[in-house]
Design an enzyme around this catalytic site. Sequence first.
Site, PDB file in Angstrom:
ATOM      1  N   HIS A  58       0.810  -1.220   0.000  1.00 20.35           N
ATOM      2  CA  HIS A  58       0.000   0.000   0.000  1.00 20.35           C
ATOM      3  C   HIS A  58       0.842   1.269   0.000  1.00 20.35           C
ATOM      4  O   HIS A  58       0.412   2.323   0.462  1.00 20.35           O
ATOM      5  CB  HIS A  58      -1.010  -0.031   1.154  1.00 20.35           C
ATOM      6  CG  HIS A  58      -2.261  -0.759   0.766  1.00 20.35           C
ATOM      7  ND1 HIS A  58      -2.218  -1.953   0.100  1.00 20.35           N
ATOM      8  CD2 HIS A  58      -3.571  -0.468   0.894  1.00 20.35           C
ATOM      9  CE1 HIS A  58      -3.452  -2.356  -0.148  1.00 20.35           C
ATOM     10  NE2 HIS A  58      -4.290  -1.467   0.330  1.00 20.35           N
ATOM     11  N   ASP A 103      -5.553   4.713  10.200  1.00 21.95           N
ATOM     12  CA  ASP A 103      -6.988   4.832   9.906  1.00 21.95           C
ATOM     13  C   ASP A 103      -7.520   3.600   9.179  1.00 21.95           C
ATOM     14  O   ASP A 103      -8.714   3.347   9.178  1.00 21.95           O
ATOM     15  CB  ASP A 103      -7.248   6.042   8.997  1.00 21.95           C
ATOM     16  CG  ASP A 103      -6.952   7.344   9.690  1.00 21.95           C
ATOM     17  OD1 ASP A 103      -6.806   7.347  10.920  1.00 21.95           O
ATOM     18  OD2 ASP A 103      -6.858   8.378   8.993  1.00 21.95           O
ATOM     19  N   GLU A 139      -8.878  13.840  15.258  1.00 24.69           N
ATOM     20  CA  GLU A 139      -8.437  14.068  13.874  1.00 24.69           C
ATOM     21  C   GLU A 139      -9.232  15.253  13.326  1.00 24.69           C
ATOM     22  O   GLU A 139      -9.909  15.968  14.068  1.00 24.69           O
ATOM     23  CB  GLU A 139      -8.650  12.830  12.996  1.00 24.69           C
ATOM     24  CG  GLU A 139      -7.584  11.761  13.165  1.00 24.69           C
ATOM     25  CD  GLU A 139      -7.454  10.830  11.962  1.00 24.69           C
ATOM     26  OE1 GLU A 139      -8.020  11.146  10.895  1.00 24.69           O
ATOM     27  OE2 GLU A 139      -6.779   9.782  12.093  1.00 24.69           O
TER      28      GLU A 139
HETATM   29  P1  FAD Z   1       4.348  -1.871   1.807  1.00 26.60           P
HETATM   30  O1  FAD Z   1       3.853  -0.866   0.853  1.00 26.60           O
HETATM   31  O2  FAD Z   1       4.245  -3.280   1.409  1.00 26.60           O
HETATM   32  O3  FAD Z   1       5.856  -1.524   2.224  1.00 26.60           O
HETATM   33  C1  FAD Z   1       6.201  -0.218   2.623  1.00 26.60           C
HETATM   34  C2  FAD Z   1       7.702  -0.144   2.910  1.00 26.60           C
HETATM   35  O4  FAD Z   1       8.005  -0.916   4.063  1.00 26.60           O
HETATM   36  C3  FAD Z   1       8.572  -0.713   1.784  1.00 26.60           C
HETATM   37  O5  FAD Z   1       9.765  -0.002   1.719  1.00 26.60           O
HETATM   38  C4  FAD Z   1       8.821  -2.134   2.239  1.00 26.60           C
HETATM   39  O6  FAD Z   1      10.003  -2.675   1.685  1.00 26.60           O
HETATM   40  C5  FAD Z   1       8.913  -1.961   3.734  1.00 26.60           C
HETATM   41  N1  FAD Z   1       8.452  -3.146   4.460  1.00 26.60           N
HETATM   42  C6  FAD Z   1       7.290  -3.797   4.302  1.00 26.60           C
HETATM   43  N2  FAD Z   1       7.225  -4.818   5.164  1.00 26.60           N
HETATM   44  C7  FAD Z   1       8.368  -4.788   5.887  1.00 26.60           C
HETATM   45  C8  FAD Z   1       8.894  -5.586   6.934  1.00 26.60           C
HETATM   46  N3  FAD Z   1       8.224  -6.636   7.409  1.00 26.60           N
HETATM   47  N4  FAD Z   1      10.095  -5.256   7.434  1.00 26.60           N
HETATM   48  C9  FAD Z   1      10.788  -4.191   6.966  1.00 26.60           C
HETATM   49  N5  FAD Z   1      10.348  -3.428   5.963  1.00 26.60           N
HETATM   50  C10 FAD Z   1       9.149  -3.715   5.437  1.00 26.60           C
HETATM   51  N6  FAD Z   1      -0.327   5.362   7.205  1.00 26.60           N
HETATM   52  C11 FAD Z   1      -0.504   5.852   8.436  1.00 26.60           C
HETATM   53  O7  FAD Z   1       0.458   6.060   9.176  1.00 26.60           O
HETATM   54  N7  FAD Z   1      -1.750   6.140   8.898  1.00 26.60           N
HETATM   55  C12 FAD Z   1      -2.862   5.897   8.161  1.00 26.60           C
HETATM   56  O8  FAD Z   1      -3.957   6.159   8.614  1.00 26.60           O
HETATM   57  C13 FAD Z   1      -2.698   5.352   6.871  1.00 26.60           C
HETATM   58  N8  FAD Z   1      -3.767   5.052   6.113  1.00 26.60           N
HETATM   59  C14 FAD Z   1      -3.581   4.515   4.881  1.00 26.60           C
HETATM   60  C15 FAD Z   1      -4.708   4.182   4.117  1.00 26.60           C
HETATM   61  C16 FAD Z   1      -4.559   3.639   2.867  1.00 26.60           C
HETATM   62  C17 FAD Z   1      -5.787   3.304   2.045  1.00 26.60           C
HETATM   63  C18 FAD Z   1      -3.259   3.441   2.339  1.00 26.60           C
HETATM   64  C19 FAD Z   1      -3.082   2.921   0.958  1.00 26.60           C
HETATM   65  C20 FAD Z   1      -2.136   3.758   3.085  1.00 26.60           C
HETATM   66  C21 FAD Z   1      -2.287   4.296   4.363  1.00 26.60           C
HETATM   67  N9  FAD Z   1      -1.195   4.618   5.162  1.00 26.60           N
HETATM   68  C22 FAD Z   1      -1.388   5.117   6.419  1.00 26.60           C
HETATM   69  C23 FAD Z   1       0.188   4.453   4.668  1.00 26.60           C
HETATM   70  C24 FAD Z   1       0.736   3.114   5.077  1.00 26.60           C
HETATM   71  O9  FAD Z   1       0.950   3.052   6.467  1.00 26.60           O
HETATM   72  C25 FAD Z   1       2.083   2.845   4.421  1.00 26.60           C
HETATM   73  O10 FAD Z   1       1.984   2.978   3.040  1.00 26.60           O
HETATM   74  C26 FAD Z   1       2.572   1.455   4.774  1.00 26.60           C
HETATM   75  O11 FAD Z   1       3.862   1.276   4.306  1.00 26.60           O
HETATM   76  C27 FAD Z   1       1.678   0.444   4.138  1.00 26.60           C
HETATM   77  O12 FAD Z   1       1.919  -0.819   4.660  1.00 26.60           O
HETATM   78  P2  FAD Z   1       2.134  -2.011   3.655  1.00 26.60           P
HETATM   79  O13 FAD Z   1       2.097  -3.237   4.477  1.00 26.60           O
HETATM   80  O14 FAD Z   1       1.217  -1.941   2.522  1.00 26.60           O
HETATM   81  O15 FAD Z   1       3.633  -1.663   3.224  1.00 26.60           O
END
Ligand code: FAD
Length: 524
Positions: free
Chosen positions: A94, A159, A275
């Site tokens: 994400h 969120d 918020e």
């Molecule tokens: P990914 O996109 O899969 O990875 C993000 C980064 O982290 C990459 O660099 C990846 O290599 C690294 N990574 C992933 N897993 C690991 C691991 N296990 N160890 C080390 N590194 C790792 N953020 C907030 O803070 N608050 C919010 O309310 C919020 N709401 C969101 C709502 C939506 C609809 C979306 C799309 C995003 C939101 N985000 C929010 C942002 C979100 O927290 C970050 O984009 C987060 O990285 C997404 O987690 P993911 O598991 O999809 O990570």
Amino acid sequence: MAPRFLLALAICKLIITVGLNGEPTELLQLCVGGGRLSMERVDVESASLDFGMMSRAEPLAVYHPSSADDVARLVRAAYESSRGFAVSARGHGHSINGQAQAAGGVVLKMSGAGPAAQSRPAPRVAAEERYVDAWGGELWIDVLRSTLERGLAPKSWTDYLYLSVGGTLSNGGISGQAFNHGPQISNVYELDVVTGKGDIVTCSEEKNSQLFHAVLGGLGQFGIITRARIALEPAPQRVRWIRVLYSNFSSFTRDQEYLTSLHGEPASKKFDYVEGFVIVDEGLINNWRSSFFSPRNPVKISSLGTDGGVLYCLEVTKNYDESKADTVDQEVEYLLKDLDFIPTSVFTTDIPYVDFLDRVHKAESKLRANNLWDVPHPWLNLFVPRSRIADFDRGVFKGILGDKASGPILIYPMNKNKWDQRSSVVTPEEDVFYLVALLRSATVDSSGDASRRLEHLADQNRRILKFCVDEGIEVKQYLPHYSTREEWAGHFGDDKWARFYQNKMEFDPKQILSTGQRIFKPEF
Ligand code: FAD
């Protein structure tokens, strides 16, 4: 030999044949664990894109680990091979700008179902000690489901719950609880991390603390989180959820800052979540997070009178248990009584705690049904120092954005003393700073052209950043995205960059990990 092993062996041979820069022995080791190495089109394709849908980079393969040992085997293979190859952990993918991609390397798929996932450790709740041990790829929604079985829940949230533990801990993890509990990275006791050398290291405040602090908010640069020990509290049963509107920005921020300054007060004298959002256009009904304002709860914006065409909505909640239902009204009334919102604009609802936490998922389902979820998302998330938030309002909300935001704009203050300065995350200098999140979707414009809309929104983002530079507003990007070393160094500032760089050299000296962040440029 078992058919599965033969298949894995064939895939490894294929990789060696096509030249993943690895020596056969190391890559063959990958096939021995319970993990699955895949070059199937469907896997490679899904690992090439993310939620942002704006950048595409193909890995050579996708690895589905079943354990921390599998993760370590893959990273060690990359580290020990003569030239190395990129390994990026991917949680739920994400990110917005390709942060979890690994061009030409291996994406380590930490989340998701499939045979390898079945052997991953399930969340383990220690009810008395009030923590849960969760696999790094676990989604927060599943962490919540497990802890609720023991009447407990994590304290600090995002969120949206369909994000992985490792993904949010690599950034910060923020929502309306952050003023009180700090971000998610302030609510972790211990981690298991696979470093860029392939070592599995347990770290905490007391043990291997340098790695612990580096990894939290570390953008995946120093290791892969395979386990996180997350702080819990008793889960409340219900939530009183209130929204009030303002037409005056300074009243709005004064009230937000007042409410978030109450973090040291007893629970009965503060809200649990604070918020807010900005409404520049489209009315409240069209805002995808505003299902709250249902037809039963209509808002007549025209009757409210706006400040430069902009309205501001303060959003607060009070958690409670059914046994205390009689006192919640008084507590809410006490907290609202000194606020300066438009008196006729109080909107209240009352829902189960889980439904509140999982509220964005409802909006997701609606957007998916209308094909509006899988579209480009040129999001911009900024931390704005409190002293300049009024200038930001004037220049951006009432200026650059015009009358079309193309998605929700969140705005809420946080207290810097809830952020551990030893972590890798970067925040502004001031004691209080705001998150401003422009969560936009590039859907088709009036001429039916989605790419024009995307370009328009991307251009607005550039103008917003330029406006901040020109006006000397020292914002910091949250979920940062830069492409040059100079920009990254500027983002971190001298001291923090020096520490970040030193940690990289120590924990990932071959610069193998999370290359999609584009901070370091390895030579493979
Ligand atoms: P990914 O996109 O899969 O990875 C993000 C980064 O982290 C990459 O660099 C990846 O290599 C690294 N990574 C992933 N897993 C690991 C691991 N296990 N160890 C080390 N590194 C790792 N953020 C907030 O803070 N608050 C919010 O309310 C919020 N709401 C969101 C709502 C939506 C609809 C979306 C799309 C995003 C939101 N985000 C929010 C942002 C979100 O927290 C970050 O984009 C987060 O990285 C997404 O987690 P993911 O598991 O999809 O990570």
